[in-house]
Design an enzyme around this catalytic site. Structure first.
Site, mmCIF file in Angstrom:
data_model
loop_
_atom_site.group_PDB
_atom_site.id
_atom_site.type_symbol
_atom_site.label_atom_id
_atom_site.label_comp_id
_atom_site.label_asym_id
_atom_site.label_seq_id
_atom_site.Cartn_x
_atom_site.Cartn_y
_atom_site.Cartn_z
ATOM 1 N N GLU A 167 5.613 -6.458 0.746
ATOM 2 C CA GLU A 167 4.395 -6.098 1.598
ATOM 3 C C GLU A 167 3.688 -6.464 -0.135
ATOM 4 O OE1 GLU A 167 3.142 -2.369 2.394
ATOM 5 O OE2 GLU A 167 1.456 -2.266 1.599
ATOM 6 N N ASN A 210 5.850 2.341 0.617
ATOM 7 C CA ASN A 210 5.241 2.873 1.793
ATOM 8 C C ASN A 210 6.631 2.977 2.578
ATOM 9 O OD1 ASN A 210 2.579 2.756 1.832
ATOM 10 N ND2 ASN A 210 2.402 0.672 2.211
ATOM 11 N N LYS A 287 5.022 8.448 -2.440
ATOM 12 C CA LYS A 287 4.142 7.991 -2.379
ATOM 13 C C LYS A 287 3.777 9.054 -1.709
ATOM 14 C CE LYS A 287 0.386 4.944 -0.145
ATOM 15 N NZ LYS A 287 0.247 2.912 0.405
ATOM 16 N N GLU A 291 -3.288 7.321 2.395
ATOM 17 C CA GLU A 291 -3.175 5.718 2.931
ATOM 18 C C GLU A 291 -2.572 6.159 3.782
ATOM 19 O OE1 GLU A 291 -4.302 2.176 0.254
ATOM 20 O OE2 GLU A 291 -2.577 2.329 0.564
ATOM 21 N N ASP A 372 -7.647 -0.099 -7.897
ATOM 22 C CA ASP A 372 -6.376 -0.613 -7.486
ATOM 23 C C ASP A 372 -6.249 -1.675 -8.214
ATOM 24 O OD1 ASP A 372 -4.141 -0.481 -5.395
ATOM 25 O OD2 ASP A 372 -5.724 -1.283 -4.112
ATOM 26 N N GLU A 400 -1.701 -9.425 -6.283
ATOM 27 C CA GLU A 400 -2.410 -8.967 -5.272
ATOM 28 C C GLU A 400 -3.511 -9.059 -5.110
ATOM 29 O OE1 GLU A 400 -2.272 -4.622 -4.148
ATOM 30 O OE2 GLU A 400 -3.246 -4.768 -3.019
ATOM 31 N N TRP A 549 -13.228 2.949 2.820
ATOM 32 C CA TRP A 549 -12.472 2.465 1.478
ATOM 33 C C TRP A 549 -13.218 1.649 -0.271
ATOM 34 C CZ3 TRP A 549 -10.725 0.188 5.925
ATOM 35 C CH2 TRP A 549 -9.416 0.434 6.207
HETATM 36 C C1 BDP Z 1 -2.609 -1.673 -2.481
HETATM 37 C C2 BDP Z 1 -1.697 -2.187 -1.463
HETATM 38 C C3 BDP Z 1 -1.021 -1.210 -0.291
HETATM 39 C C4 BDP Z 1 -0.225 -0.159 -1.265
HETATM 40 C C5 BDP Z 1 -1.104 0.968 -1.978
HETATM 41 C C6 BDP Z 1 -0.625 1.216 -3.212
HETATM 42 O O1 BDP Z 1 -2.661 -2.732 -1.138
HETATM 43 O O2 BDP Z 1 -0.227 -2.433 0.080
HETATM 44 O O3 BDP Z 1 0.821 -0.183 -0.599
HETATM 45 O O4 BDP Z 1 -2.063 -0.298 -2.560
HETATM 46 O O5 BDP Z 1 0.317 0.843 -4.309
HETATM 47 O O6 BDP Z 1 -2.919 -2.193 -3.714
HETATM 48 O O7 BDP Z 1 0.276 2.521 -2.903
#
Ligand code: BDP
Length: 722
Positions: A167, A210, A287, A291, A372, A400, A549
């Site tokens: 990811e 995740n 985590k 989300e 983020d 990212e 978001w």
């Molecule tokens: C976001 C990402 C996602 C991650 C999330 C995280 O887009 O892929 O799962 O953060 O850090 O920036 O948990």
């Protein structure tokens, strides 16, 4: 040169023969068993000195320190050394865990670690100096600033049909997983550990935050044991990311309530099983309630209840849990309805009252900014709230939101700003780095977690130049006072060569890259304006506002920016200690580069520079992309220079040309979007005025078809050809 060795190429340096009399003739490893970090240190010294200088060394493992020849490199732990030299104890400096002592004198080299991996770190340090052409005499004591120097990989065991994907990884498939299992061949895992150890990094969380509960089937736990075996020669420990609902989904308990005894027992038994396979496991990463991920709040328990359940299971084994502060649930944040809702508040709100509620082996892992991984964010205020509870900062090496390694963005200058930020807790100096290393609040644990996301590509990250970010991450986690240029220079010398032109050009490109990226993507703290719903990559400012978001830009025809003041906005500014809160509360005292993060102002608001917000936007997007236009030309000047082989030259050039082009897409998309929205023209007449441009869809090309693109800003008239 395919990049696989990263900065550990041990390439022959200029005038190598001239160094031979300053080098050891033999290597002695003290009490080293095969596969141990001290043994690895001996092998690296042998490979390194042979590669860099063409000098082959005798190699002996012994428990006495009798040199087999006149000049010797001796490597081992302090205690092994003292065993054979009891008198030496008083002469040796204080070392903390993982620290090392290094002394070089006329070819006699003594490398002592406080523990085995400390000895390996010392050997790598010595080799890095040699690779940079420095074989002079010196002594050095080096202790890491913080004990937690971890790497996070967001690797999926299995992701739909894509098997071992990563990811937000831009360097290929997972080096660990394939088809729901741990790979049979873990050669790359060992090579990765070698790179990490060479910069002092000491643990890897191998699976995605995740997390897939299937990571913990007995077969996969055996596989995790094999990954740990591949890491162990480099002193790198394994850690695992957990899915909070696993007791239910994998264990069939029908619940995952952290206060349910059967759930706690399930985790305890599972942890015991894992430690049977990985006796030196570093711990867990979790985590939760974010989300869509499950967590303790599903059962109205606190985040501390959740974290402590894992802490209890880990404690008998000496493990720690990194519990993420990235807790927010977009479904409860209906920001279209609630103007005051602000995701930036979430971490502070959730953790504020929990400071004295955590077990002592819990560390809160906090992203550097409250949102983020954006190109510009204020430092997360949560660092200043947790006084008793140790924290680790989460940085993202994987770019990212920052061009996904297709754009060169050297991140060390950004990280330095974050680490040097002074929160002024209780009116006293309180730099982020001193909070992390435990000095400010007198804590033992704390440190760094870097989301790296390497893949099977031989370049690891998909780009040769992006590897400077991994290098700098490790160096800063060890010593946050290292300078951005200094780290670059070391990395360039080892990765390419010590040719002055090579150093100057790559330094110039890299040091200009973050400011340029900020300028051409999103400045004044408005964030990167990337497509938020799709890949977090190309420009799509409209997507920032119409989704649950974000609502971050809050732009309309007259005004832009998010009011996060206490008096009129979402209140986020008030999460900082008083001096900092007061600074961010007012437009006049907020630095321009965060103006739109904290304030909602007219496009005609005049900045400290004297420009209006909108004209600054236009000018910065032009200036940033103009810098990117120079990158391919600069790189061209390195063709054929020492250390610049054709393979890497072409690979880098391809990306820099692409970046130059894509920076124009960014420039024009964002400028046109805000010109349309505000109705205010660019005083320099550039925006929307492209007399020399020929639209692609207006051309006739055999075999191509016009195509409507999404996001529409990516092409004028939303049309391109494919
Ligand atoms: C976001 C990402 C996602 C991650 C999330 C995280 O887009 O892929 O799962 O953060 O850090 O920036 O948990």
């Amino acid at each position: 040169e395919d990049g696989l060795s990263g900065w550990l190429r041990y390439a022959r340096i200029k005038g190598a023969n001239g160094y031979h009399n300053k080098l050891p003739s033999a290597i002695v490893t003290l009490n080293a068993t095969e596969g141990s970090p001290v043994y690895t240190a001996g092998q690296e010294l042998s490979d390194g000195i042979s590669g860099i200088f063409g000098k082959d060394l005798d190699f002996a493992t012994t428990n006495t320190r009798k040199p087999p020849r006149d000049t010797t490199a001796t490597v081992g732990t302090v205690s092994a050394y003292i065993d054979s030299n009891p008198g030496a104890a008083d002469r040796l400096p204080e070392l903390v865990d993982d620290g090392f002592y290094l002394s070089v004198s006329k070819g006699n080299v003594l490398i002592l670690g406080q523990n085995e991996r400390g000895a390996l770190y010392g050997a790598f340090h010595y080799l890095s100096l040699l690779a940079q052409g420095n074989a002079s005499d010196f002594t050095l004591t080096s202790n890491p600033e913080a004990p937690i120097r971890w790497v996070n990989q967001w690797d999926n065991m299995q992701d739909g049909g894509t098997h071992g994907s990563v990811e937000r990884g831009y360097g290929g498939d997972s080096i660990f997983f394939w088809d729901g299992k741990i790979r049979d061949d873990l050669t790359r895992a060992g090579q990765y550990a070698r790179l990490l150890a060479s910069i002092g990094l000491n643990a890897v969380v191998v699976n995605n935050v995740n997390a897939d509960a299937k990571t913990l089937t007995p077969e996969n736990m055996d596989g995790l044991g094999r990954i740990a075996d591949a890491f162990r020669p480099y002193g790198v420990q394994l850690a695992v990311s957990l899915n909070f609902a696993a007791p239910d989904t994998l264990g069939g308990l029908g619940t995952f309530d952290p206060l349910d005894e059967t759930v706690a027992k399930w985790w305890k038994d599972l942890t015991d099983e894992l430690y049977k396979r990985v006796p030196d496991m570093a711990g867990y990463l979790v985590k939760a309630n974010s989300e869509g991920q499950p967590g303790p709040m599903t059962y109205n328990r606190t985040l501390a209840d959740g974290a402590n359940m894992f802490a209890h299971a880990l404690k008998p084994h000496g493990g720690i849990i990194l519990f993420r502060a990235f807790v927010y649930d977009h479904r409860t944040l209906n920001q279209t309805l609630d103007w005051k809702a602000d995701r930036a508040n979430a971490a502070g709100d959730y953790f504020h009252d929990l400071d004295d509620k955590f077990e002592d082996n819990v560390v809160i892992q906090i992203k550097y900014g409250p949102i983020d991984f954006q190109v510009r964010e204020p430092v997360s205020p949560l660092f200043s709230h947790l006084v008793k509870t140790p924290s680790a900062i989460e940085l993202q090496i994987s770019q990212e939101y920052l061009g996904q390694q297709a754009h060169l963005v050297y991140l060390a200058p950004m990280w330095k700003e974050i680490l040097d930020f002074d929160f002024r807790v209780d009116g006293k100096p309180s730099r982020t780095s001193d909070i992390l290393n435990g000095k400010r609040f007198n804590r033992k644990l704390g440190g760094y977690a870097g989301v790296v996301n390497v893949g099977t590509n031989t370049t690891w990250l998909g780009s040769h130049l992006a590897m400077s970010n991994l290098y700098a991450y490790g160096r800063l986690a060890w010593d946050s006072s290292a300078t951005s240029e200094g780290m670059l220079e070391e990395w360039i010398k080892m990765t390419f060569s010590d040719d002055k032109k090579v150093i100057d050009v790559i330094t110039k490109l890299s040091m200009q890259s973050w400011p340029a990226y900020e300028d051409y993507t999103g400045n004044l703290g408005i964030q990167t304006l990337t497509d938020i719903l799709l890949g977090h990559y190309g420009p799509n400012p409209a997507s920032q506002d119409g989704n649950p978001w974000g609502q971050w830009t809050r732009a309309d025809g007259d005004t832009i920016g998010m009011d996060r003041t206490v008096w009129n906005g979402t209140g986020f500014a008030g999460q900082y200690p008083p001096e900092i809160a007061a600074m961010y509360e007012k437009v006049e005292t907020t630095p321009d580069n965060l103006l739109l993060w904290f304030h909602h102002v007219p496009y005609t608001q005049v900045l400290k520079s004297g420009k209006t917000v909108i004209q600054h936007f236009y000018d910065a997007h032009y200036a940033g992309s103009a810098v990117a236009q120079t990158f391919p030309q600069l790189w061209e000047t390195l063709r054929g220079r020492p250390g610049i082989d054709d393979e890497r030259f072409d690979h880098v050039m391809y990306r820099l040309v692409y970046q130059a082009g894509h920076s124009l897409v960014w420039r024009d998309s964002i400028n046109t979007f805000y010109a349309n929205k505000s109705g205010i023209a660019d005083t320099k007449g550039r925006v929307g005025n492209h007399p020399y441009r020929i639209e692609a869809e207006a051309m006739k090309l055999v075999g191509y078809e016009p195509y409507t693109v999404s996001p529409f800003e990516a092409a004028s008239g939303a049309r391109c050809i494919v």
